[in-house]
Design an enzyme around this catalytic site. Structure first.
Site, short mmCIF file in Angstrom:
data_model
loop_
_atom_site.label_atom_id
_atom_site.label_comp_id
_atom_site.label_asym_id
_atom_site.label_seq_id
_atom_site.Cartn_x
_atom_site.Cartn_y
_atom_site.Cartn_z
N THR A 96 0.87 -1.19 0.00
CA THR A 96 0.00 0.00 0.00
C THR A 96 0.91 1.24 0.00
OG1 THR A 96 -0.13 0.08 2.41
CG2 THR A 96 -1.82 -1.22 1.28
N VAL A 152 14.30 -0.27 -0.34
CA VAL A 152 15.46 0.59 -0.60
C VAL A 152 15.99 0.32 -2.00
CG1 VAL A 152 17.79 1.25 0.12
CG2 VAL A 152 16.11 0.56 1.83
N GLU A 210 6.13 12.71 -9.22
CA GLU A 210 4.71 12.68 -8.90
C GLU A 210 4.12 14.09 -8.92
OE1 GLU A 210 3.76 10.25 -5.53
OE2 GLU A 210 5.46 8.93 -5.98
N ASP A 221 12.01 10.89 0.93
CA ASP A 221 12.04 9.51 0.46
C ASP A 221 13.44 8.91 0.66
OD1 ASP A 221 10.91 7.25 -1.34
OD2 ASP A 221 12.76 7.85 -2.34
N LYS A 225 15.02 5.77 3.32
CA LYS A 225 15.92 4.68 2.95
C LYS A 225 17.19 4.71 3.79
CE LYS A 225 13.83 4.70 -1.55
NZ LYS A 225 13.79 5.41 -2.83
N GLY A 317 10.09 1.30 -10.54
CA GLY A 317 9.51 0.61 -11.68
C GLY A 317 8.75 -0.60 -11.19
#
Ligand code: NAP
Lengths: 337, 162
Positions: A96, A152, A210, A221, A225, A317
């Site tokens: 999700t 990651v 985005e 983001d 990681k 991807g």
């Protein structure tokens, strides 16, 4: 092995695709028979204990946008918790959206699965960046596995690589480009001489950035990681608020061209070292391992025995990320043989 | 001629042999090696003093070969070697007073600003300044942190080397 997939976006659909592509290969190579017993999205779920058809799942989602339209086994307006309660499965695939405020609803999904003695594979950074220790401990207490290679760097191998391939080494520090969108923007700014605003706009039109690019361009983001790497590989107990974060939205063409005159590029780099946990724009030498273009991710692990080891790969991807999820599923399966 | 070098080695087996091997192979004599594993630098590495002998060409080749092998040479004949550290600052140089930032960097021990370059933009906030600093070998991390502190305190966006 029965899988319950929560979330059927780019990654969830990628998982269905790779399972459809590799079903026979998995059986022949590993004796692994994969069945998808449940899939959910915001419309509801499709549930069938004998296994749903991955191709039909993909077709229904593509044609109608709602997984609850799956013939015979579709259910609308059923919550994820109910699904977890009801479905027969061995491994939860939590894909999700990432939430960086509280990691929900993914965190609750994962904890519920652990309590029911199920293994979990996820690409979701939110719960890991905010509650890593809690999740790791719950998995341990319940004697189940939590795997998150895809969280990651998508398909870039790093977590399992450090744990399984370099177990002899102590990892002293990690430096890496951990966000594909910002790398794409900075690479194009350097190549074309256009402004940040211009390239961001084009990246959004191409679907690389985005509509709300904040998490990528402001460095959050990448910081998630950094937290996951620090906890998982370097045994630190840190969360998102421990990371010093500077994004790329203030990088100017003037700075990029000054850097180029010196033989340098500007990249958004995540650093985990002895006294530093940060994401910031840094100067990297042209021709060095960090000088990768496009949406690629790269990371250099400084080790005590093997010196520097560098990994590169597609950071995002649908299929690429799903490949990491499938690898985690296989590794859980193998560990039980 | 003789040359005294101080090398900086990682504290793991095999490092010293790796460093000495090219010296002999290139035809220089090793006169002395002082290797005390219990004396460490603040970075946890071990300094090794070696004296080598040979003609100038041979000694130059030794230094290049050691550098190519990523063996760090801290001192040559008692003189600390220097390294360059590059930084770019983004922001209005007048308003944020880049000159004061430079002055504050220059006062640090072993640090000298050797190059400064500007790229102005119509929007002064987008202007960029490049600073190159020469510093005593081995202080990179410490100095990068100082540059960051000074830059941030002046309101610049600081882009340090990796
Ligand atoms: N895309 C990548 O390349 C990539 C790479 C690495 C990691 N990740 C991570 O993987 C996760 C999934 O990414 P994605 O790109 O697949 O996202 P996505 O395309 O936005 O898909 C999210 C999916 O989750 C569903 N969903 C949203 N809220 C839900 C809820 N409360 N309960 C159940 N399902 C819900 C959505 O339903 P609807 O379809 O009905 O909207 C959608 O199917 C994220 O955490 C992301 O950070 C992604």
């Amino acid at each position: 092995m029965k899988l319950c997939i929560l979330g059927f976006g780019a990654v969830g659909r990628g998982v269905a695709k790779v399972i459809s592509m590799k079903k026979e290969e998995m059986k022949e190579k590993y004796g692994l028979d994969l069945k998808i017993t449940a899939v959910t999205d915001t419309s509801g779920a499709a549930i069938y204990d004998e296994g749903l058809d991955p191709n039909l799942l993909l077709k229904i989602k593509e044609d109608t946008g709602k997984i609850s339209n799956y013939p015979e086994y579709g259910i609308s307006k059923i919550s994820n918790m109910e699904v977890l309660h009801k479905v027969d499965f061995d491994c939860l695939i939590e894909v999700t959206p990432t939430d960086i405020e509280n990691g929900e609803p993914a965190k609750s999904h994962i904890l519920k699965a652990f309590n029911d003695k199920k293994d979990v594979v996820t690409s979701n950074k939110g719960p890991l960046a905010l509650s890593f220790r809690e999740l790791a401990e719950s998995a341990k207490e319940n004697n189940v596995q939590l795997k998150y290679e895809a969280s990651v760097g998508g398909a870039m191998p790093i977590l399992n690589f450090a744990h399984d391939t370099l177990p002899s080494c102590n990892i002293k520090s990690i430096f890496g480009i951990l966000n594909g969108t910002t790398n794409y923007i900075l690479s194009r700014m350097a190549k074309e001489g256009s402004s940040y605003e211009q390239i961001l706009k084009e990246s959004q039109e191409m679907g690389i950035a985005e509509t709300n690019p904040a998490q990528d361009v402001e460095g959050t983001d990448a910081a998630c990681k950094v937290v996951i790497l620090a906890n998982s590989i370097m045994n630190r107990d840190v969360t998102l608020k421990d990371v010093e974060i500077v994004g790329i939205s203030k990088i100017t063409q003037e700075a990029i061209s000054l850097a180029r005159n010196e033989g340098y590029l500007i990249k958004l780099i995540g650093e985990i070292s002895e006294d530093t946990l940060e994401v910031s724009p840094r100067l990297v030498r042209e021709g060095s391992p960090f000088a990768v273009d496009g949406t690629l991710n790269v990371a250099t692990l400084k080790t005590d025995l093997a010196e520097d080891v560098t990994v590169v790969g597609k950071g995002a991807g649908s299929i690429e990320t799903a490949s990491a999820i499938l690898s985690d599923i296989i590794s859980i399966y193998k560990s039980k043989e | 001629m003789r040359l005294n070098l101080v090398l900086e080695l990682l504290d793991i087996p095999g490092q010293l042999i790796d460093a000495l091997e090219p010296i002999g192979r290139l035809g220089a004599n090793i006169v002395t090696v002082i290797h005390q594993r219990d004396v460490k630098t603040e970075r946890g590495t071990v300094p090794v003093q070696i004296t080598i002998e040979g003609d100038k060409d041979t000694l130059d080749r030794v230094i290049t070969t050691l550098e190519n092998r990523n063996i760090q040479i801290m001192e040559v004949d008692g003189v600390l070697r220097k390294e360059k550290i590059r930084t770019i600052l983004i922001g209005d140089i007048v308003d944020k007073d880049v000159k004061d930032a430079l002055n504050r960097l220059n006062v640090f021990e072993g640090v000298k600003v050797v190059d400064f370059n500007l790229k102005m933009s119509d929007d002064p906030e987008k202007s960029a300044s490049k600073i190159i600093i020469e510093a005593d070998y081995g202080k990179r991390k410490d100095i990068m942190k100082r540059i960051k502190d000074v830059g941030i305190s002046k309101g610049f966006l600081v882009i340090n080397e990796v």
